[in-house]
Design an enzyme around this catalytic site. Structure first.
Site, PDB file in Angstrom:
ATOM      1  N   HIS A   1       5.052  -1.141  -5.744  1.00  0.00           N
ATOM      2  CA  HIS A   1       4.893  -0.084  -4.748  1.00  0.00           C
ATOM      3  C   HIS A   1       4.885   1.299  -5.407  1.00  0.00           C
ATOM      4  O   HIS A   1       5.881   1.701  -5.996  1.00  0.00           O
ATOM      5  CB  HIS A   1       6.055  -0.188  -3.752  1.00  0.00           C
TER       6      HIS A   1
ATOM      7  N   HIS B   1       1.954  10.501  -2.967  1.00  0.00           N
ATOM      8  CA  HIS B   1       2.422  10.012  -1.672  1.00  0.00           C
ATOM      9  C   HIS B   1       2.390  11.072  -0.583  1.00  0.00           C
ATOM     10  O   HIS B   1       1.883  10.867   0.508  1.00  0.00           O
ATOM     11  CB  HIS B   1       3.851   9.452  -1.795  1.00  0.00           C
TER      12      HIS B   1
HETATM   13  O1  G3P Z   1       1.724   0.567   1.815  1.00  0.00           O
HETATM   14  C1  G3P Z   1       3.073   0.300   1.990  1.00  0.00           C
HETATM   15  C2  G3P Z   1       3.894   1.552   1.967  1.00  0.00           C
HETATM   16  O2  G3P Z   1       3.513   2.298   0.858  1.00  0.00           O
HETATM   17  C3  G3P Z   1       3.747   2.366   3.215  1.00  0.00           C
HETATM   18  O3  G3P Z   1       4.617   3.449   3.267  1.00  0.00           O
HETATM   19  O4  G3P Z   1       5.331   5.757   2.969  1.00  0.00           O
HETATM   20  O5  G3P Z   1       5.638   4.155   1.104  1.00  0.00           O
HETATM   21  O6  G3P Z   1       3.372   4.963   1.687  1.00  0.00           O
HETATM   22  P1  G3P Z   1       4.743   4.638   2.211  1.00  0.00           P
HETATM   23 MG    MG Z   2       2.085   3.755   0.413  1.00  0.00          MG
END
Ligand code: G3P
Ligand code: MG
Length: 248
Positions: free
Chosen positions: A11, A53
């Site tokens: 992630h 992000h």
């Molecule tokens: O794609 C999964 C996750 O990344 C969604 O939330 O805020 O971490 O981008 P965020």
């Molecule tokens: Mg994400």
């Protein structure tokens, strides 16, 4: 694509060990043997797709500003590593194309999350697809967004690329909704990936790609998640999950 043990995606790269959404974090994902990576995409004032992000650079760099009001040149001057640790000083905000360039020779899959939650970046769907095509990665990308209009627009221009809907609330019958949009996957946070939701999704021919909100790694909980029949786990701790999965 349903497998008993989930694929493990890093992630924002291996964001537990490296600054999120940087080349270091993505190279680390390749190094630890992740099955794929997830990253977040915004667009600069002069039209470059980049990996970050937030809508602003404030949290993850030494600068301040809204990405869509900054040029690639402005953005390239920022240090996106020092906030995480001095070892990462000088790390830059990567362009999406740089990441595709690194991933293309590997076997990793790529979950591109288009961050059109606040700014819609008109045309970002076509621009993203053009890059995916340039690197011949149509069958290795999963495109997702919390903005389902974005997902639909992308699906219409790139019907062969897998798409998924991100959500973070208790959607009623998400499999029915997802099927009505013609997407292939649900992207719920893991606390909303209950067995009934997963089973209904699988019965509808969908896959389930779970992610974590404010993740903390805990071995016992991780074992439960690995046994939950999600198809992909998107985690900040891919190395830990891989070692649990592959020895269990
Ligand atoms: O794609 C999964 C996750 O990344 C969604 O939330 O805020 O971490 O981008 P965020
Ligand atoms: Mg994400």
């Amino acid at each position: 694509m349903h497998t008993k043990k989930p694929l493990i995606f890093a992630h924002r790269g291996v964001s537990s060990q490296c600054p999120e959404n940087t080349l270091s974090a993505f190279r680390k994902a390749i190094e630890v043997g992740a099955d794929g990576i997830e990253l977040d995409v915004h667009r600069s004032k002069d039209g470059h797709l980049l990996v970050c992000h937030d809508e602003t650079v404030d949290r993850t760099t030494d600068g301040k500003g809204v990405i869509q009001e900054m040029t690639r040149k402005d953005l390239s001057k920022l240090d996106a590593g020092s906030w995480f640790g001095t070892a990462f000083k000088g790390e830059r905000i990567p362009m999406l194309e740089e990441v595709l360039n690194i991933l293309q020779p590997t076997t990793l899959l790529l979950n591109i999350e288009l961050k059109t939650d606040y700014f819609f970046y008109p045309g970002i769907e076509e621009e993203t697809y053009a890059l995916i095509q340039k690197y011949g990665m149509e069958d290795r990308v999963i495109l997702s967004s919390f903005n389902h209009y974005t997902v639909l627009r992308f699906r219409r221009i790139a019907p062969k690329v897998r798409t998924g809907i991100l959500y973070s609330c208790h959607l009623f019958a998400p499999h029915t909704y997802a099927s009505s949009l013609g997407v292939q996957a649900l992207h719920p946070p893991m606390h909303l990936a209950q067995t009934e939701i997963i089973e209904a999704a699988h019965e509808a021919g969908l896959t389930v790609h779970g992610w974590f909100s404010r993740e903390r790694f805990d071995v016992e909980r991780a074992k439960n998640y690995l046994g939950s029949y999600v198809d992909i786990l998107i985690t900040n701790y891919p190395q830990e999950y891989l070692s649990l999965r592959d020895k269990g």
